[in-house]
Write an enzyme that holds these catalytic residues in place. Sequence first.
Site, mmCIF file in Angstrom:
data_model
loop_
_atom_site.group_PDB
_atom_site.id
_atom_site.type_symbol
_atom_site.label_atom_id
_atom_site.label_comp_id
_atom_site.label_asym_id
_atom_site.label_seq_id
_atom_site.Cartn_x
_atom_site.Cartn_y
_atom_site.Cartn_z
ATOM 1 N N CYS A 163 0.860 -1.180 0.000
ATOM 2 C CA CYS A 163 0.000 0.000 0.000
ATOM 3 C C CYS A 163 0.898 1.232 0.000
ATOM 4 O O CYS A 163 2.097 1.130 -0.273
ATOM 5 C CB CYS A 163 -0.995 -0.008 1.160
ATOM 6 S SG CYS A 163 -0.291 0.244 2.806
ATOM 7 N N ASN A 210 2.397 1.616 4.279
ATOM 8 C CA ASN A 210 2.666 0.361 4.987
ATOM 9 C C ASN A 210 2.353 0.453 6.473
ATOM 10 O O ASN A 210 3.034 -0.121 7.309
ATOM 11 C CB ASN A 210 4.116 -0.096 4.758
ATOM 12 C CG ASN A 210 4.382 -1.532 5.206
ATOM 13 O OD1 ASN A 210 5.460 -1.818 5.724
ATOM 14 N ND2 ASN A 210 3.449 -2.437 5.025
ATOM 15 N N CYS A 214 -1.411 0.831 7.289
ATOM 16 C CA CYS A 214 -2.844 0.510 7.409
ATOM 17 C C CYS A 214 -3.219 -0.755 6.642
ATOM 18 O O CYS A 214 -3.381 -1.827 7.222
ATOM 19 C CB CYS A 214 -3.713 1.675 6.925
ATOM 20 S SG CYS A 214 -3.578 3.181 7.905
ATOM 21 N N ARG A 215 -3.354 -0.631 5.336
ATOM 22 C CA ARG A 215 -3.897 -1.727 4.532
ATOM 23 C C ARG A 215 -2.946 -2.898 4.346
ATOM 24 O O ARG A 215 -3.334 -4.051 4.546
ATOM 25 C CB ARG A 215 -4.321 -1.196 3.154
ATOM 26 C CG ARG A 215 -5.442 -0.199 3.224
ATOM 27 C CD ARG A 215 -5.691 0.468 1.899
ATOM 28 N NE ARG A 215 -4.569 1.346 1.568
ATOM 29 C CZ ARG A 215 -4.413 1.966 0.417
ATOM 30 N NH1 ARG A 215 -5.296 1.781 -0.557
ATOM 31 N NH2 ARG A 215 -3.389 2.761 0.200
ATOM 32 N N SER A 216 -1.717 -2.640 3.920
ATOM 33 C CA SER A 216 -0.827 -3.770 3.635
ATOM 34 C C SER A 216 -0.435 -4.550 4.889
ATOM 35 O O SER A 216 -0.414 -5.784 4.837
ATOM 36 C CB SER A 216 0.391 -3.351 2.815
ATOM 37 O OG SER A 216 1.147 -2.360 3.443
ATOM 38 N N ASP A 250 -8.222 3.629 1.513
ATOM 39 C CA ASP A 250 -7.220 3.867 2.549
ATOM 40 C C ASP A 250 -7.891 4.371 3.819
ATOM 41 O O ASP A 250 -8.380 5.504 3.857
ATOM 42 C CB ASP A 250 -6.193 4.880 2.052
ATOM 43 C CG ASP A 250 -4.965 4.953 2.934
ATOM 44 O OD1 ASP A 250 -5.035 4.490 4.092
ATOM 45 O OD2 ASP A 250 -3.939 5.469 2.462
#
Length: 156
Positions: A8, A11, A13-15, A125
């Site tokens: 993401c 690095n 939140c999402r990934s 995000d």
Amino acid sequence: MVHVLFVCLGNICRSPMAEAVFRHKVKEQGLDKSISADSAGTGEWHIGESPHQGTREILTAKGIDSKGMVARQVKREDLQAFDYIIAMDSDNMHALKRMATNGETGKLYKLLDFVPERGVSDVPDPYYTGNFEAVYSLIEVGCERLLAHIRERESL
């Protein structure tokens, strides 16, 4: 060993959420000796930081471990070292494609490519939206489908 990298922007939140969820699913299916996961960001702003508090809270609530995770930036070498490189959205996919050579573009996927019926192509995000629960739901089903894809493709 099959190596999977989730990517993401920062690095945090999402990934890392996808990495933790995917690792959890891999372990549940007894494949932790056959599949590894990591995460990275295309940006450099959060290098060395732990996942966002919202990511940590949702993972803890779901019983998924995120201890020891630290943000890092994706490196050129990652495109060679990983078998599957999973972008969370179109912007990060474009950044990865700019880094990749022709032989590496076949390793690049967006997570929601594995969930076409959702009608959504990008994981939003939560750093900006604050909606970690909705992001978790997308990531959970995306990781399930990705794992099924890898199991079939790699005969695991």
